[in-house]
Design a protein around this motif. Sequence first.
Motif, PDB file in Angstrom:
ATOM      1  N   SER A  19      -4.097  -9.391  -4.378  1.00  0.00           N
ATOM      2  CA  SER A  19      -2.858  -8.608  -4.337  1.00  0.00           C
ATOM      3  C   SER A  19      -3.004  -7.440  -5.306  1.00  0.00           C
ATOM      4  CB  SER A  19      -1.645  -9.486  -4.706  1.00  0.00           C
ATOM      5  OG  SER A  19      -1.783  -9.984  -6.034  1.00  0.00           O
ATOM      6  N   VAL A  20      -1.903  -6.832  -5.610  1.00  0.00           N
ATOM      7  CA  VAL A  20      -1.913  -5.648  -6.474  1.00  0.00           C
ATOM      8  C   VAL A  20      -0.924  -5.858  -7.617  1.00  0.00           C
ATOM      9  CG1 VAL A  20      -1.498  -3.154  -6.585  1.00  0.00           C
ATOM     10  CG2 VAL A  20      -2.532  -4.159  -4.544  1.00  0.00           C
ATOM     11  N   SER A  21      -1.275  -5.336  -8.799  1.00  0.00           N
ATOM     12  CA  SER A  21      -0.378  -5.359  -9.955  1.00  0.00           C
ATOM     13  C   SER A  21       0.018  -3.928 -10.306  1.00  0.00           C
ATOM     14  CB  SER A  21      -1.047  -6.020 -11.164  1.00  0.00           C
ATOM     15  OG  SER A  21      -1.258  -7.399 -10.931  1.00  0.00           O
ATOM     16  N   VAL A  22       1.311  -3.731 -10.563  1.00  0.00           N
ATOM     17  CA  VAL A  22       1.841  -2.425 -10.978  1.00  0.00           C
ATOM     18  C   VAL A  22       2.330  -2.567 -12.406  1.00  0.00           C
ATOM     19  CG1 VAL A  22       3.504  -0.594 -10.499  1.00  0.00           C
ATOM     20  CG2 VAL A  22       2.535  -1.928  -8.613  1.00  0.00           C
ATOM     21  N   ASP A  23       1.660  -1.866 -13.316  1.00  0.00           N
ATOM     22  CA  ASP A  23       1.981  -1.953 -14.745  1.00  0.00           C
ATOM     23  C   ASP A  23       1.995  -3.403 -15.220  1.00  0.00           C
ATOM     24  OD1 ASP A  23       2.195   0.800 -14.979  1.00  0.00           O
ATOM     25  OD2 ASP A  23       4.343   0.800 -14.552  1.00  0.00           O
ATOM     26  N   GLY A  24       1.043  -4.186 -14.693  1.00  0.00           N
ATOM     27  CA  GLY A  24       0.939  -5.576 -15.097  1.00  0.00           C
ATOM     28  C   GLY A  24       1.853  -6.513 -14.343  1.00  0.00           C
ATOM     29  N   ASN A  25       2.671  -6.002 -13.410  1.00  0.00           N
ATOM     30  CA  ASN A  25       3.572  -6.839 -12.609  1.00  0.00           C
ATOM     31  C   ASN A  25       2.951  -7.061 -11.232  1.00  0.00           C
ATOM     32  OD1 ASN A  25       6.013  -6.860 -14.490  1.00  0.00           O
ATOM     33  ND2 ASN A  25       5.742  -4.657 -14.185  1.00  0.00           N
ATOM     34  N   LYS A  26       2.649  -8.301 -10.918  1.00  0.00           N
ATOM     35  CA  LYS A  26       2.002  -8.619  -9.647  1.00  0.00           C
ATOM     36  C   LYS A  26       3.001  -8.500  -8.501  1.00  0.00           C
ATOM     37  CE  LYS A  26      -0.768 -12.199  -7.381  1.00  0.00           C
ATOM     38  NZ  LYS A  26      -1.377 -13.559  -7.513  1.00  0.00           N
ATOM     39  N   ILE A  27       2.589  -7.775  -7.450  1.00  0.00           N
ATOM     40  CA  ILE A  27       3.427  -7.623  -6.266  1.00  0.00           C
ATOM     41  C   ILE A  27       2.623  -8.049  -5.046  1.00  0.00           C
ATOM     42  CG2 ILE A  27       4.829  -5.764  -7.268  1.00  0.00           C
ATOM     43  CD1 ILE A  27       3.148  -3.762  -5.704  1.00  0.00           C
ATOM     44  N   ASN A  28       3.316  -8.487  -4.026  1.00  0.00           N
ATOM     45  CA  ASN A  28       2.660  -8.972  -2.809  1.00  0.00           C
ATOM     46  C   ASN A  28       3.125  -8.168  -1.600  1.00  0.00           C
ATOM     47  OD1 ASN A  28       1.309 -11.204  -4.148  1.00  0.00           O
ATOM     48  ND2 ASN A  28       3.310 -12.229  -4.222  1.00  0.00           N
ATOM     49  N   ALA A  29       2.271  -8.189  -0.563  1.00  0.00           N
ATOM     50  CA  ALA A  29       2.614  -7.513   0.692  1.00  0.00           C
ATOM     51  C   ALA A  29       3.778  -8.245   1.348  1.00  0.00           C
ATOM     52  CB  ALA A  29       1.401  -7.475   1.600  1.00  0.00           C
ATOM     53  N   PRO A  30       4.606  -7.567   2.102  1.00  0.00           N
ATOM     54  CA  PRO A  30       4.516  -6.124   2.391  1.00  0.00           C
ATOM     55  C   PRO A  30       4.948  -5.292   1.194  1.00  0.00           C
ATOM     56  CG  PRO A  30       6.480  -7.025   3.422  1.00  0.00           C
ATOM     57  CD  PRO A  30       5.749  -8.200   2.817  1.00  0.00           C
TER      58      PRO A  30
END
Length: 277
Positions: free
Chosen positions: A206-217
């Motif tokens: 998945s992807v992390s934004v500023d250390g916050n993990k986010i999931n699709a979609p």
Amino acid sequence: MSNQDETPENRLRKELPDEVPSAASEAAPEAPEAGSGLTGRQRLAKGLWPPRVTRAQLIVALLLFGLGFGLAVQVASNSDGDDALRGARQEDLVRILDELDDRTQRLEDEKQGLEKQRDELENSSNQAEEARRQTVEKERQLGILAGTVAAQGPGITVTIGDTKGTVEADMLLDAIQELRAAGAEAIQVNGVRVVAGTYLTDSEGSVSVDGNKINAPYRFKVIGKPQDLEPALNIPGGVVQTLEKEQATVTVERSDKIVVDALRAAERPDYARSSSR
């Protein structure tokens, strides 16, 4: 003397009884009316003295006396002033007129000075109010850019579906950069506010934004001019084509009202300080 010598008058007197005094003449004479012997002037003086003065009449009399005294003093003062001027020499009159002119000019200068101060205070007040308004507006704009305040306005919603797990952080970062270049003013990705210092990393599929993990979609909420934002994503070889090559799906929806309400805590710099004094 014989009866023949009696005259008819004497006979009548003998036949009539003596006169009876009337009751009015026998009664004691009435006492003379009080004051009947006084003259008109004496009766007037007796009615006026001693005077019968009420409290209200006394107060009115005192007021009238005071008013008359004040008028007399004023008239006397004016008369003295007129007499003084009338008897003054021409040089004295010229000097008095000059003093009056000088005093009038000083008063006029003082009036103009006060009016100038008033205008300056009004302008200062208006300038201060305008400065406060601009400060509040600038603070709001900086707060939007820093992510410390919520924002709303027209924009687009971008939804990226990733069923294959092929979308990486650099692809999402490219999308953010394209949106910024197209005039995006506020961006939020899956509940994380995107600011100038935002970074994206890959994190276990998945992807992390500023250390916050986010999931699709991955859902982007973007405030800006929709007519500029949507074409920026659909340019040939741009974000949409790149994601579709990775078998991801991209949908873009325009809206008149996009709400970006994810907030960032205001951070105080460790070393940087304002240079303004």
